[in-house]
Design a protein around this motif. Structure first.
Motif, short mmCIF file in Angstrom:
data_model
loop_
_atom_site.label_atom_id
_atom_site.label_comp_id
_atom_site.label_asym_id
_atom_site.label_seq_id
_atom_site.Cartn_x
_atom_site.Cartn_y
_atom_site.Cartn_z
N ARG A 190 90.38 34.86 201.77
CA ARG A 190 91.18 33.82 201.35
C ARG A 190 89.57 32.73 202.06
NH1 ARG A 190 95.21 35.32 206.18
NH2 ARG A 190 92.80 37.21 206.30
N SER A 194 88.74 27.96 202.96
CA SER A 194 88.20 27.73 204.11
C SER A 194 86.78 26.55 204.63
CB SER A 194 87.75 28.75 205.04
OG SER A 194 86.83 29.32 204.73
N GLU A 290 90.05 34.06 208.63
CA GLU A 290 90.85 32.82 208.44
C GLU A 290 89.41 31.78 207.72
OE1 GLU A 290 93.94 32.26 207.29
OE2 GLU A 290 94.63 34.26 207.92
#
Length: 389
Positions: A190, A194, A290
């Motif tokens: 992920r 970001s 994240e």
């Protein structure tokens, strides 16, 4: 007599790249609190990593126009400071495949072999690098570099190692795709989503070996950056405050107010930084996270100062602001060159502010070896003129 002899071997007795950089490194080791035994060991490593180019006389031009420095020296130094009273951490960045000249594919092969040889010496695993070889070392690579290696020099003669890879190796238009795939292979599925918007991805860096939390670092380039937009480039949570990021950028680049008391006349605040681009670095450590766990703002101070004396004033003011002792940095120029800081610009190449979860902020100064040339100091510019090449 010309700078280079007709036989291409240089003048008899001319100093070599290895002699120059070993002397610089040994003196910087002393400034950074490393003893003579460590300095000698690391000097040997530097010469071995450079390979045959270490014996190249300095009255010959560099073998190729390496992207590592403005004068094409394949070596750069940095001093990294934290607010705990300890000496700064010395790092040396080098292009281990420089002896290949302009052949990028051979540069990469030589560089990989040099990295593996060093890793074997210190029992450092290169498995993470091996997982990415097809992405960053194609048979016909593109881009400005093949492989750089940085050594963080520690007491005891065993450094920490990191490598810098070229996302444009399979083509500039595939850089983002290469970064995304590299992050995926390393378990950071992920991470790419970001990252902030960027005008390019000049490097991906990997920590190899004995790091408390090994990082994957993605460097992003921001052309024509608006100063007020800089804080939003940080994607770590929590991260530094917006005012801190903006004031560091303004002070390092000499733009606008002088909140940290450099004493140097600064130009009126600009809307955008339109000279050398600012870089950001986004560090990933946790594969289930994240977003990034670290953020660094890299300001090319050499593009925004009249001379190195001015750049050093800004650096010292920033170090003092963060409770860091600037003595080592102010001693560093004399360890590298006999010239006065006021007689050129580029010895201090970058200033960087780094934040990492669980650690105090870090300020790093990047120092050029200037083996092949010095950029002359610039004339004073009128108020309101804020950019330089």
């Amino acid at each position: 007599m010309t700078a280079a002899e007709p036989d291409g071997r240089g003048r008899p007795g001319a100093p070599t790249l290895g002699v120059l950089t070993v002397g610089q490194l040994v003196r910087l080791c002393g400034i950074a609190g490393l003893g003579p035994a460590d300095a000698s060991a690391y000097a040997t490593v530097l010469v071995e990593a450079l390979g045959p180019v270490a014996e190249r006389p300095l009255d010959l031009p560099p073998l190729h126009r390496t992207f590592l420095s403005d004068d094409h020296t394949p070596v750069e130094y940095s001093l990294s400071f934290v607010p705990d009273g300890t000496p700064p951490t010395l790092r040396v960045l080098l292009e281990p495949g420089h002896a290949a000249g302009g052949n990028l594919a051979r540069n990469g092969r030589l560089g990989l072999q040099a990295v593996r040889d060093m890793a074997l010496r210190w029992n450092i695993s290169t498995d993470r690098l091996a997982d990415l070889e097809d992405l960053f070392f194609p048979s016909a690579p593109h881009g400005p570099l093949a492989l750089w290696c940085a050594l963080e020099l520690r007491p005891g003669g065993v450094p920490r190692m990191k490598v810098y890879l070229n996302p444009a190796a399979r083509g500039e238009n595939r850089s983002a795709e290469t970064v995304r795939e590299a992050l995926r292979r390393l378990g950071h599925r992920r991470a790419f989503a970001s990252l902030p918007a960027a005008d390019g991805f000049p490097f991906v860096a990997l920590d190899l070996g004995d790091w408390e939390s090994p990082r994957v670092k993605v460097y992003a380039r921001h052309d024509g950056l608006a100063v007020a937009e800089a804080p939003a480039l940080c994607r770590m949570d929590p991260g530094p405050g917006a005012a801190e990021v903006e004031q560091f950028l303004r002070t390092a680049a000499g733009l606008g107010p002088d909140p940290f008391g450099t004493g140097v006349r600064q130009a009126d605040a600009p809307a955008r930084i339109t000279g050398r681009p600012v870089l950001t670095c986004h560090s990933f450590t946790e594969t289930d996270g994240e977003g990034p766990s670290g953020f660094t703002l890299h300001v090319p101070v050499r593009g925004y100062a009249r001379h190195d004396g001015e750049a050093l004033d800004r650096a010292a003011a920033l170090l003092h602001h963060y409770g860091m002792d600037a003595t080592a940095l102010l001693r560093a120029p004399a360890a590298i060159t006999a010239r006065r800081p006021e007689d050129g610009v580029g010895l201090l190449a970058y200033l960087a502010l780094a934040h990492q979860h669980g650690r105090p902020p870090r300020v790093t100064a990047y120092l050029s070896a200037e083996a092949y040339g010095v950029h002359p100091a610039r004339a004073p510019q009128p108020t309101g003129v804020t950019t330089a090449g």
